[in-house]
Enzyme design. Structure first.
Site, PDB file in Angstrom:
ATOM      1  N   HIS A   1       0.166   0.802  11.962  1.00  0.00           N
ATOM      2  CA  HIS A   1      -0.432   0.234  10.750  1.00  0.00           C
ATOM      3  C   HIS A   1      -0.076  -1.245  10.598  1.00  0.00           C
ATOM      4  CE1 HIS A   1      -1.878   1.360   6.428  1.00  0.00           C
ATOM      5  NE2 HIS A   1      -2.349   0.180   6.814  1.00  0.00           N
TER       6      HIS A   1
ATOM      7  N   ARG B   1      -8.322   3.295   7.025  1.00  0.00           N
ATOM      8  CA  ARG B   1      -7.442   4.262   6.382  1.00  0.00           C
ATOM      9  C   ARG B   1      -7.368   5.511   7.250  1.00  0.00           C
ATOM     10  NH1 ARG B   1      -5.629   0.688   4.155  1.00  0.00           N
ATOM     11  NH2 ARG B   1      -5.400   0.244   1.934  1.00  0.00           N
TER      12      ARG B   1
ATOM     13  N   ASP C   1     -22.931   0.975   5.879  1.00  0.00           N
ATOM     14  CA  ASP C   1     -22.211   0.829   4.614  1.00  0.00           C
ATOM     15  C   ASP C   1     -23.125   1.304   3.488  1.00  0.00           C
ATOM     16  OD1 ASP C   1     -20.911  -0.078   2.259  1.00  0.00           O
ATOM     17  OD2 ASP C   1     -19.847  -1.599   3.422  1.00  0.00           O
TER      18      ASP C   1
ATOM     19  N   GLU D   1       1.215   9.032   6.879  1.00  0.00           N
ATOM     20  CA  GLU D   1       2.196   7.977   7.168  1.00  0.00           C
ATOM     21  C   GLU D   1       3.345   8.071   6.158  1.00  0.00           C
ATOM     22  OE1 GLU D   1       0.505   4.060   7.327  1.00  0.00           O
ATOM     23  OE2 GLU D   1      -1.156   4.676   8.604  1.00  0.00           O
TER      24      GLU D   1
ATOM     25  N   SER E   1       0.797  -1.225   0.000  1.00  0.00           N
ATOM     26  CA  SER E   1       0.000   0.000   0.000  1.00  0.00           C
ATOM     27  C   SER E   1       0.833   1.279   0.000  1.00  0.00           C
ATOM     28  CB  SER E   1      -0.944   0.003   1.209  1.00  0.00           C
ATOM     29  OG  SER E   1      -0.211  -0.066   2.425  1.00  0.00           O
TER      30      SER E   1
ATOM     31  N   TYR F   1      -1.154  -7.449  10.066  1.00  0.00           N
ATOM     32  CA  TYR F   1       0.198  -7.981   9.889  1.00  0.00           C
ATOM     33  C   TYR F   1       0.423  -9.361  10.486  1.00  0.00           C
ATOM     34  CZ  TYR F   1       2.987  -4.439   7.512  1.00  0.00           C
ATOM     35  OH  TYR F   1       3.547  -3.628   6.564  1.00  0.00           O
TER      36      TYR F   1
END
Length: 385
Positions: free
Chosen positions: A256, A210, A147, A239, A45, A260
């Site tokens: 972030h 985000r 949403d 970032e 990203s 991970y």
């Protein structure tokens, strides 16, 4: 064939060495010169993929080992005849585990004996938000989903979605939207000063989507005002040169890394490998499971005296405790300059410790209740029989 890839994509050689020559590049510093002679480009990203990067190159396939695609100029790629593939859902489990672990810490902070007393509002019900909602519902939480794009696409499910105002009234608000700058449903600074002013000290706001979905300046002002909400940020504006003052203000700060887990990262590599094979007309011969090592923690045992949610929280934190990432990021913010802090932020991500998902751990329950067994299953743990 030449493959240029972000150096932080895991297992590049096991998956791609048979396809071509691999050249690893710092993803945040990738330039047009780096990719000019590449046939395949593999990114994460942090690399904007657009005309400025690819014009004049021989790249014909771009894969991003991430669920997000806002760093990709897909219109330009289509016009240039370049095939594109992402990895939707690859790290959804990892982000869900991050949020649920954060919820357990918050419930403990509030002194709740039953964490399902918390209502949870989820903004964005895609791969991550939808899976999070399903998990929390199975655990017994009251969940509200917001949403608007999905509500518009799925009119038969309109009753499943609520307005943003209803979500912002929940005990916990967690954000899982892509970054959309225009159109009918933009998410850029979706939580602006007005929305943030409506939050209060009895609430927790989590952002693992985000960073730009929250107006950072407005958030800082809200946190400095009376009766602010607690805030857990995993994603940030600007970032890697994030605002150190905002790190100090929030309750939980992580670099972030919600997505991970080792499983999530390897699945991202696997998905773009499969897409590249399809593009090249090659057989898909490799799977992520071939390369996952034995987990450091493989089994936990609870006796009949274990209670829920105490046993659940113990298992969650044995696998992953966000407070460790929080401590590392706060130490990294000690740099004297934005550049030094930015380099430290990226180092935390590049050298992230191995983190395994709950599915890698077997839970043995001796004399426990059926409800506790069901809760462990809902979270994705394997029960040892």
């Amino acid at each position: 064939m030449r493959i240029v890839a972000d150096e932080n994509i895991p297992l590049l050689e096991p998956f791609f060495a048979d396809i071509g020559e691999i050249r690893r590049v710092n993803g945040r510093q990738m330039t047009a010169d780096d990719v000019r002679d590449a046939d395949l480009l593999l990114v994460r990203s942090v690399t904007p993929v657009n005309e400025a990067l690819l014009a004049g190159s021989r790249v014909r396939f771009v894969g991003t080992a991430t669920i997000g695609t806002d760093h990709i100029d897909r219109v330009w790629l289509d016009g240039a005849g370049i095939r594109f593939s992402a990895a939707p859902g690859c790290n959804a489990n990892s982000v869900v585990e991050y949020v649920v672990s954060t919820l357990s810490l918050y419930a403990e902070r509030r002194g709740l004996t039953d964490w399902t007393d918390l209502s949870v509002g989820i903004v964005g019900a895609g791969n991550v938000g939808g899976r999070l909602g399903d998990t929390l519902t199975r655990l017994g939480f009251t969940v509200r989903l917001c949403d608007p794009p999905r509500a518009a696409r799925e009119p038969d499910r309109a009753a499943s979605f609520v307005a943003l105002e209803d979500v912002l009234a929940c005990d916990v608000v967690t954000l899982h939207t892509p970054l959309v700058r225009d159109g009918d449903h933009p998410t850029l600074k979706l939580l602006d000063a007005k929305a943030l002013d409506g939050l209060h000290g009895g609430q927790l706001l989590i952002n693992a989507g985000r960073g730009e979905v929250i107006d950072g300046e407005a958030l800082g002002q809200r946190l400095a005002a009376p009766n602010p909400p607690l805030v857990a940020l995993d994603v940030w504006e600007q970032e890697p040169r994030i605002c150190p003052a905002l790190v100090e203000q929030v309750w939980q700060a992580t670099p972030h890394i919600a997505g991970y887990s080792l499983e999530g990262k390897v699945q991202g590599t696997e998905m773009i490998y499969q897409a590249a094979c399809r593009f090249l007309g090659l057989p898909v011969r490799k799977q992520a499971g071939q390369f996952l090592p034995e987990p450091a923690l493989s089994k936990l045992c609870f006796t009949g005296s274990a209670d829920a949610p105490g046993a659940l929280w113990t298992a969650l934190r044995a696998c992953y405790d966000p407070r460790q990432d929080d401590a590392r990021l706060r130490r990294a913010m000690a740099g004297d300059t934005p550049d030094a802090r930015g380099l430290a932020f990226d180092r935390l991500r590049k050298h992230y410790p191995v983190r395994r998902e709950w599915s890698s751990v077997k839970i043995q329950l001796k004399g426990s209740s059926r409800a506790l067994q069901d809760d462990f299953r809902a979270l994705g743990f394997k029960l040892k029989t």
